[in-house]
Design a protein around this motif. Sequence first.
Motif, PDB file in Angstrom:
ATOM      1  N   ASN A  26      33.376  33.311  38.150  1.00 59.58           N
ATOM      2  CA  ASN A  26      32.399  33.804  39.128  1.00 59.58           C
ATOM      3  C   ASN A  26      32.012  32.824  40.220  1.00 59.58           C
ATOM      4  O   ASN A  26      31.065  33.091  40.960  1.00 59.58           O
ATOM      5  CB  ASN A  26      31.130  34.245  38.383  1.00 59.58           C
ATOM      6  CG  ASN A  26      31.384  35.471  37.540  1.00 59.58           C
ATOM      7  OD1 ASN A  26      31.730  36.526  38.060  1.00 59.58           O
ATOM      8  ND2 ASN A  26      31.250  35.317  36.237  1.00 59.58           N
ATOM      9  N   ASP A  27      32.698  31.705  40.292  1.00 60.67           N
ATOM     10  CA  ASP A  27      32.281  30.707  41.268  1.00 60.67           C
ATOM     11  C   ASP A  27      33.405  30.372  42.263  1.00 60.67           C
ATOM     12  O   ASP A  27      34.200  29.456  42.033  1.00 60.67           O
ATOM     13  CB  ASP A  27      31.822  29.432  40.546  1.00 60.67           C
ATOM     14  CG  ASP A  27      31.034  28.542  41.481  1.00 60.67           C
ATOM     15  OD1 ASP A  27      31.399  28.465  42.671  1.00 60.67           O
ATOM     16  OD2 ASP A  27      30.047  27.943  41.036  1.00 60.67           O
ATOM     17  N   PRO A  28      33.470  31.093  43.381  1.00 60.27           N
ATOM     18  CA  PRO A  28      34.537  30.841  44.358  1.00 60.27           C
ATOM     19  C   PRO A  28      34.464  29.448  44.974  1.00 60.27           C
ATOM     20  O   PRO A  28      35.504  28.908  45.366  1.00 60.27           O
ATOM     21  CB  PRO A  28      34.298  31.902  45.442  1.00 60.27           C
ATOM     22  CG  PRO A  28      33.365  32.886  44.866  1.00 60.27           C
ATOM     23  CD  PRO A  28      32.594  32.198  43.790  1.00 60.27           C
ATOM     24  N   GLU A  70      37.103  35.159  47.059  1.00 62.30           N
ATOM     25  CA  GLU A  70      35.732  35.678  47.144  1.00 62.30           C
ATOM     26  C   GLU A  70      35.589  36.975  46.352  1.00 62.30           C
ATOM     27  O   GLU A  70      34.526  37.273  45.810  1.00 62.30           O
ATOM     28  CB  GLU A  70      35.351  35.945  48.612  1.00 62.30           C
ATOM     29  CG  GLU A  70      35.252  34.701  49.478  1.00 62.30           C
ATOM     30  CD  GLU A  70      34.111  33.773  49.090  1.00 62.30           C
ATOM     31  OE1 GLU A  70      33.063  34.276  48.631  1.00 62.30           O
ATOM     32  OE2 GLU A  70      34.275  32.538  49.215  1.00 62.30           O
ATOM     33  N   GLU A  71      36.697  37.720  46.288  1.00 69.40           N
ATOM     34  CA  GLU A  71      36.657  39.058  45.675  1.00 69.40           C
ATOM     35  C   GLU A  71      36.674  39.007  44.145  1.00 69.40           C
ATOM     36  O   GLU A  71      36.021  39.802  43.475  1.00 69.40           O
ATOM     37  CB  GLU A  71      37.896  39.812  46.171  1.00 69.40           C
ATOM     38  CG  GLU A  71      37.860  41.307  45.986  1.00 69.40           C
ATOM     39  CD  GLU A  71      39.185  41.908  46.431  1.00 69.40           C
ATOM     40  OE1 GLU A  71      39.728  42.725  45.692  1.00 69.40           O
ATOM     41  OE2 GLU A  71      39.698  41.511  47.515  1.00 69.40           O
ATOM     42  N   ASN A 117      31.605  41.418  38.873  1.00 77.54           N
ATOM     43  CA  ASN A 117      31.846  42.685  39.580  1.00 77.54           C
ATOM     44  C   ASN A 117      33.049  43.426  38.986  1.00 77.54           C
ATOM     45  O   ASN A 117      33.640  44.277  39.630  1.00 77.54           O
ATOM     46  CB  ASN A 117      32.116  42.432  41.071  1.00 77.54           C
ATOM     47  CG  ASN A 117      30.910  41.870  41.773  1.00 77.54           C
ATOM     48  OD1 ASN A 117      29.796  41.968  41.261  1.00 77.54           O
ATOM     49  ND2 ASN A 117      31.110  41.279  42.938  1.00 77.54           N
ATOM     50  N   LYS A 118      33.425  43.007  37.788  1.00 84.94           N
ATOM     51  CA  LYS A 118      34.569  43.608  37.077  1.00 84.94           C
ATOM     52  C   LYS A 118      35.892  43.464  37.850  1.00 84.94           C
ATOM     53  O   LYS A 118      36.750  44.328  37.805  1.00 84.94           O
ATOM     54  CB  LYS A 118      34.312  45.092  36.769  1.00 84.94           C
ATOM     55  CG  LYS A 118      33.008  45.378  36.055  1.00 84.94           C
ATOM     56  CD  LYS A 118      33.173  46.473  35.009  1.00 84.94           C
ATOM     57  CE  LYS A 118      31.948  46.713  34.156  1.00 84.94           C
ATOM     58  NZ  LYS A 118      31.173  45.554  33.747  1.00 84.94           N
ATOM     59  N   TYR A 130      45.103  32.579  38.756  1.00 85.02           N
ATOM     60  CA  TYR A 130      44.436  33.818  38.350  1.00 85.02           C
ATOM     61  C   TYR A 130      42.994  33.556  37.944  1.00 85.02           C
ATOM     62  O   TYR A 130      42.662  32.466  37.478  1.00 85.02           O
ATOM     63  CB  TYR A 130      45.146  34.434  37.133  1.00 85.02           C
ATOM     64  CG  TYR A 130      46.478  35.063  37.420  1.00 85.02           C
ATOM     65  CD1 TYR A 130      47.628  34.287  37.559  1.00 85.02           C
ATOM     66  CD2 TYR A 130      46.605  36.442  37.549  1.00 85.02           C
ATOM     67  CE1 TYR A 130      48.865  34.868  37.823  1.00 85.02           C
ATOM     68  CE2 TYR A 130      47.839  37.039  37.807  1.00 85.02           C
ATOM     69  CZ  TYR A 130      48.958  36.245  37.938  1.00 85.02           C
ATOM     70  OH  TYR A 130      50.175  36.819  38.196  1.00 85.02           O
ATOM     71  N   VAL A 131      42.196  34.594  38.072  1.00 77.65           N
ATOM     72  CA  VAL A 131      40.859  34.609  37.482  1.00 77.65           C
ATOM     73  C   VAL A 131      40.903  35.671  36.386  1.00 77.65           C
ATOM     74  O   VAL A 131      41.293  36.815  36.647  1.00 77.65           O
ATOM     75  CB  VAL A 131      39.799  35.001  38.537  1.00 77.65           C
ATOM     76  CG1 VAL A 131      38.448  35.242  37.872  1.00 77.65           C
ATOM     77  CG2 VAL A 131      39.698  33.919  39.599  1.00 77.65           C
TER      78      VAL A 131
END
Length: 212
Positions: A143-145, A168-169, A174-175, A190-191
């Motif tokens: 969650n931390d861009p 950012e996305e 935000n699932k 990857y995130v």
Amino acid sequence: MQKQLGKEDVNLIVCHIGNGASVTAVKDGKCIDTSMGFTPNAGLMMGTRCGDIDATILPFIQKKTGYTPEEINRILNFESGLEGIAGMNDLRDLDRAYEAKERKALLAVSMYTERIMEYIAKYYVKLDGKVDAICFTAGGGENDPIIRKETLKKLAPLGIILDEDLNEEMLTRNKKEGIITKPESKIPVYVLATDEELIIARDTYKIKIGGE
Ligand code: AMP
């Protein structure tokens, strides 16, 4: 990650950036090294843990302050890391201070991401440069861009090219999870959402029941 990459024998560098934080090298689907050590305080700088430091600092502090080993242990684990440098241990607070260009927050982000970069670079070499993907996971990693961007900027010599919009996305709050690099990046990043509870449950089942 095996699902995303479409194979079992993956070579990965996994950055688990939560309250506790570590980097892991995975070769052919198996963990071969991790930044944590005798205790979780080894390796990365964390929210309140210092991570790797020069061991000689310990007798130095003891001599200077007269603190007991227990007091020094408490400071190293609960008052160091981001808390020690910036006076805050939650990355959400740190990001606000960073965006406001507060000096201590800028320093803390720089130190924090430097250490992640160092472990990624070390494991890149350990995996003979054959890295299928780098993965960011856990509260901050997902969650931390800012932390992801600042870390990956330092890894430009490895040919990693961030897609700033995707970065950012991709926020699991935000699932949204998935790739955050451009197609021409030499290593995809990857995130992905962590599921520590499931892994612990599976491992416990294996140990208790003896099944595979
Ligand atoms: P974990 O240990 O995996 O539960 O991660 C907790 C940490 O993730 C928090 O202390 C924050 O530093 C970080 N975190 C959680 N949510 C966010 C967010 N929305 N943005 C940045 N960091 C976050």
